[in-house]
Design an enzyme around this catalytic site. Sequence first.
Site, PDB file in Angstrom:
ATOM      1  N   HIS A 165       0.825  -1.222   0.000  1.00  0.00           N
ATOM      2  CA  HIS A 165       0.000   0.000   0.000  1.00  0.00           C
ATOM      3  C   HIS A 165       0.857   1.269   0.000  1.00  0.00           C
ATOM      4  CE1 HIS A 165       0.473  -0.015   4.431  1.00  0.00           C
ATOM      5  NE2 HIS A 165       0.122   1.244   4.410  1.00  0.00           N
ATOM      6  N   LYS A 209       0.772   5.533  -1.999  1.00  0.00           N
ATOM      7  CA  LYS A 209       0.718   6.787  -1.247  1.00  0.00           C
ATOM      8  C   LYS A 209       1.101   7.920  -2.189  1.00  0.00           C
ATOM      9  CE  LYS A 209       1.673   5.036   3.400  1.00  0.00           C
ATOM     10  NZ  LYS A 209       0.679   5.498   4.364  1.00  0.00           N
ATOM     11  N   HIS A 250       7.508  -2.083   2.746  1.00  0.00           N
ATOM     12  CA  HIS A 250       7.392  -0.620   2.644  1.00  0.00           C
ATOM     13  C   HIS A 250       8.754   0.068   2.605  1.00  0.00           C
ATOM     14  CE1 HIS A 250       3.484  -1.872   3.633  1.00  0.00           C
ATOM     15  NE2 HIS A 250       3.495  -1.682   4.929  1.00  0.00           N
TER      16      HIS A 250
END
Length: 464
Positions: A179, A183, A241
């Site tokens: 995810h 961003k 991430h």
Amino acid sequence: MSECTFIIIGATGDLTRRKLLPAIYRLITHKKLEKFIIVGAALEATTIGQILDSAKEFIEGDIDPVIWQKIVDNSYYQSLNVTVPADFVLLDKVVEGLEKKHGMTGNRLVYLAVSASFFCEVTLQLAASGVVKKLATNEPMWHRIVYEKPFGRDAQSAHEINECIAASLYEHQAYRIDHYLTKELVSNIALIRFTNCVFEPLWNNRYIDSVQIILSETVGVGKRGGYYDAYGALRDVVQNHMLELLAIIAMEAPEKLTGDFIRNERVKALQKVRVVDAIAGQYEGYTQEEWVPKDSTTETFAALFLMIDNPRWAGVPFYLKTGKFLDKKETVIHIKFKQVDCLLTKYCPSESNYLTIRLAPDESFILTLNAKKPGTSQELMPMSMQYCHSCIFGAEKFSGYETLIEEIMRGEQSVSVRCDEIEAAWRVIDTAKQKEVPLSSYTPGSSGPEAAELFAKKHGMRWR
Ligand code: BG6
């Protein structure tokens, strides 16, 4: 017209109600999704009504009754045991029937909201049953599978899942999602870097001194102790991430800023990463958390010193630091530039310049320079030039899932981590794990274990 059949495997889990259904709702509200059906599948005996109701509290603002009714009218539940092949055959029949009933063209987005240990088997069953067909890019419709993180737990297990995917689908049909890649500010990094002439010439070991990537959280593991304890900080956020952020900062210029061009460069950077040093910590009280074994040695804090062995980055340390239950919530990248030869008669050396990319909170790009302190002849003061994204456009309100689903429907692959890329990232974690560093404890709400400061001293750096 945007049209899609959503099939959610593991539809009774948290992800469906917290993220996926609210994201689908917003896509409809924003007219990015016009025609759809949702088929939730899971082992439990439940109804689609119950699943939809449980998602309502996660939808921001007042729910539009017309849109909600549309969702109710187009959603279905099918019970499915992921270990029973016949259940997948039945699922395919059900989906086909529903697609006919609703006049769908058959674009299918299958979301795997199940544990990574089922990814391989479920992929094989989806393909064998025809729920997901192997479709080339020139076919009139598309079938895609979305894999939530964690994708495996080391390079070997990730490779095994990748083999299952390769045996049944084309790589372009697999979306290993992160995810962070959706961003707003993360997608902005490459744009800012490659569309402004002032950055790229300096973006190398001649001018950059070091890079820090920090992902710090004020919350503990909460109700996720069972999951978290099996993974820990390195596997939970560094493998995905943080290493993706590193790859975006470190990659060479892609031919174009899209899909595979970006992934080609991200993977090359990751393949050159070398782990120099690592430390691990665990917050006091972690072993009292729900579902966490009393003797757990899982790290809730980690810091890494990485080098990238290529001509652009030789000699530039990349420091990564992350932890749960720390003193602040922030995700930030600090790029420290080298000091210039100081031409002043005193106040030397002058401070380094920094480019700070603040992903959360207060999304912004901040360039810190030196300027003359007013009223003095040579004294310097730091001065910041800031592009405050959140001041202009507002803070990112939603999780990245709306963007994510939209990009997957469009077939945009840069939001997905490619097979070789994910294995390269796991290899970094495997190497860090092999270092078997001692686990230091730290007080909840502090800046982390004392070991983090010793680590800084040892490497002649300072955490920003
Ligand atoms: C998730 C991790 O992937 O990322 C969580 O599983 C972590 O443990 C979260 O809290 C952080 O994401 P964000 O977007 O809040 O920075």
